[in-house]
Design an enzyme around this catalytic site. Structure first.
Site, short mmCIF file in Angstrom:
data_model
loop_
_atom_site.label_atom_id
_atom_site.label_comp_id
_atom_site.label_asym_id
_atom_site.label_seq_id
_atom_site.Cartn_x
_atom_site.Cartn_y
_atom_site.Cartn_z
N CYS A 56 10.34 6.16 -5.17
CA CYS A 56 11.48 5.38 -4.72
C CYS A 56 10.76 4.37 -3.32
O CYS A 56 11.34 3.35 -3.34
CB CYS A 56 12.34 6.49 -3.97
SG CYS A 56 13.19 7.41 -5.08
N CYS A 103 -12.70 -0.76 5.00
CA CYS A 103 -11.66 -1.09 5.90
C CYS A 103 -11.87 -0.29 7.22
O CYS A 103 -13.03 0.10 7.38
CB CYS A 103 -10.24 -0.80 5.06
SG CYS A 103 -10.09 1.07 4.73
#
Lengths: 80, 355
Positions: free
Chosen positions: B182, B318
């Site tokens: 979702c 990162c």
């Protein structure tokens, strides 16, 4: 033969219902049909558990599909 | 307030005072107090289910409010189990409500589920769904399954009266990046309300014995077409032969990627010229640059990476190792001739070696 696509399979194919008449030689095994569909829509092959129903019953790969049958392609969904 | 509050359902011929008594003595655990869990709780509580358990370690977010309608704006930031309990106790002070402010996991699942009669799988991820299934199979408890995708919902009753389980429908856990949830796919506010209410209905049927349960059938609801499809599911006996939980349900769904630890990475970096891509934002790089790395921010990777530009081995870094791993998951299937390696712990890990 009519194929209903649900969940992400509907997004991959771009339609919820597809009719196949002349492209397929009937009767065809569920497993062969699945392989043909993955060939046509490769992203379907990335789904680990793809449930297939034949005339609204969970189908196994060795079952035979005839021209009048209805197939449903049901991927798992996780949202809640 | 006694039975009179339940009068309108007690006067139903098929229901009656006996069914109401059964509700009062039932114990139901709802796994996940989100889009599905909140309507389940709301109705089970209103209808008089005597004992409810709620397990969820999450907090209410503003983006929950369009579908998790028992929460209020003021509760944003509060734990969901506490916010839900507040609503439910105001709604029905008779209900005993146990809250577990944690996520269901391999360590707590058996103990949590064993003290309830029926489980509602209202979770939002595959690892939890397989964990609920396996725990319920081990403990021989039925569970009501509900799940959403876009404008569609799935519903079934699993592990009930020797019926099929979730693994009979989907034997293999999908990898984490296979099916959007979702958060990424989106969900129409009312849809979890519909599926959650159907789950609540199945719970009531199991407790009271009225009607026919969805055991052995999968229901798919198509909200856009207002259509319900039902499919028969067959029981596979091997799926009931589960006696212990797996060590980790997340691993089954994890996408495997290559990683390298900071120490080995720095040693290699000194020895040879590595192809390194730094996926941090330019601002982050400016403050803490890694010399020799090409900076392509994570969001711009897809348009800036070309096959011919990639060597046989490419290192991604990162700040903490999360975005680099995510980048590799997205890229590796498109470039099978390149070995992608993520720096574990990212730039932060390099700092511990006084880079």
């Amino acid at each position: 033969m009519k194929i209903l696509f649900f969940g992400i399979a509907k997004d991959i194919v771009g339609k919820s219902i597809v009719e196949f008449q002349n492209e397929i030689l009937f009767p065809i095994k569920v497993g062969t049909l699945k392989a043909d569909l993955i060939n046509k829509y490769p992203a379907l092959g990335d789904i680990s558990s793809l449930a297939i129903a034949l005339n609204s019953r969970y189908a196994t790969d060795d079952m035979l599909v005839s021209q009048q049958d209805e197939i449903a392609i049901i991927p798992p969904v996780s949202g809640g | 307030m006694s039975f009179s509050r339940y009068d309108r359902q007690i006067i139903l011929k098929e229901f009656g005072p006996k069914a109401q008594d059964k509700l009062a003595s039932a114990r139901v655990l709802v796994v996940g107090a989100g889009g599905l869990g909140t309507p389940v709780l709301q109705y089970l509580n209103a209808m008089g289910v005597g004992h409810l358990g709620i397990v969820d370690g999450d907090r209410v977010q503003a983006s929950n409010l369009h579908r998790q309608v028992i929460f209020t704006e003021k509760q944003v930031g509060n734990y969901k189990v506490a916010a839900a309990k507040y609503f439910l106790q105001n709604q029905n002070s008779q209900t005993i409500i146990d809250t577990f402010c944690e996520f269901l996991n391999e360590k707590n699942a058996i103990e949590l589920i064993s003290s309830f009669d029926i489980v509602v799988d209202a979770s939002d991820n595959f690892p939890t769904r397989y964990l609920v299934n396996d725990t319920c199979v081990i403990l021989k408890k039925p569970f009501i399954y509900g799940a959403l995708y876009g404008f569609e919902g799935q519903l079934s009753v699993f592990n009930y009266n020797e019926g099929p389980t979730y693994r009979c429908l989907f034997p293999t856990p999908p990898k984490a990046d296979e099916i959007p949830n979702c958060d990424t796919q989106g969900v129409l506010g009312v849809l979890p309300g519909i599926i959650g209410n159907l789950q609540a209905l199945e719970v009531i049927k199991l407790i009271t014995g009225i009607g026919t349960s969805l055991s052995g059938k999968l229901l798919i609801f198509d909200a856009l077409e207002q259509q319900y499809h039902q499919f028969h599911i067959h029981k596979k006996h091997e799926n009931s032969q589960i006696y212990t939980l797996q060590k980790s349900y997340a691993i089954a769904c994890a996408v495997p990627i290559h990683t390298i630890d900071a120490k080995t990475f720095l040693k290699l970096h000194q020895q040879e010229a590595l192809q390194i891509i730094d996926v941090r934002e330019p601002d982050e790089v400016k403050n803490a640059p890694f010399t020799g790395a090409l900076n392509i921010p994570f969001q711009q990777l897809s348009e800036n990476i070309k096959g011919e530009f990639l060597g046989t081995v490419v290192y991604f870094l990162c700040q903490s190792g999360v975005r680099s791993a995510k980048a590799i998951k997205q890229l590796q299937e498109h470039y099978p001739n390149t070995k992608f390696i993520s720096l574990e712990g990212g730039f932060n890990a390099l700092l511990t070696y006084e880079y």
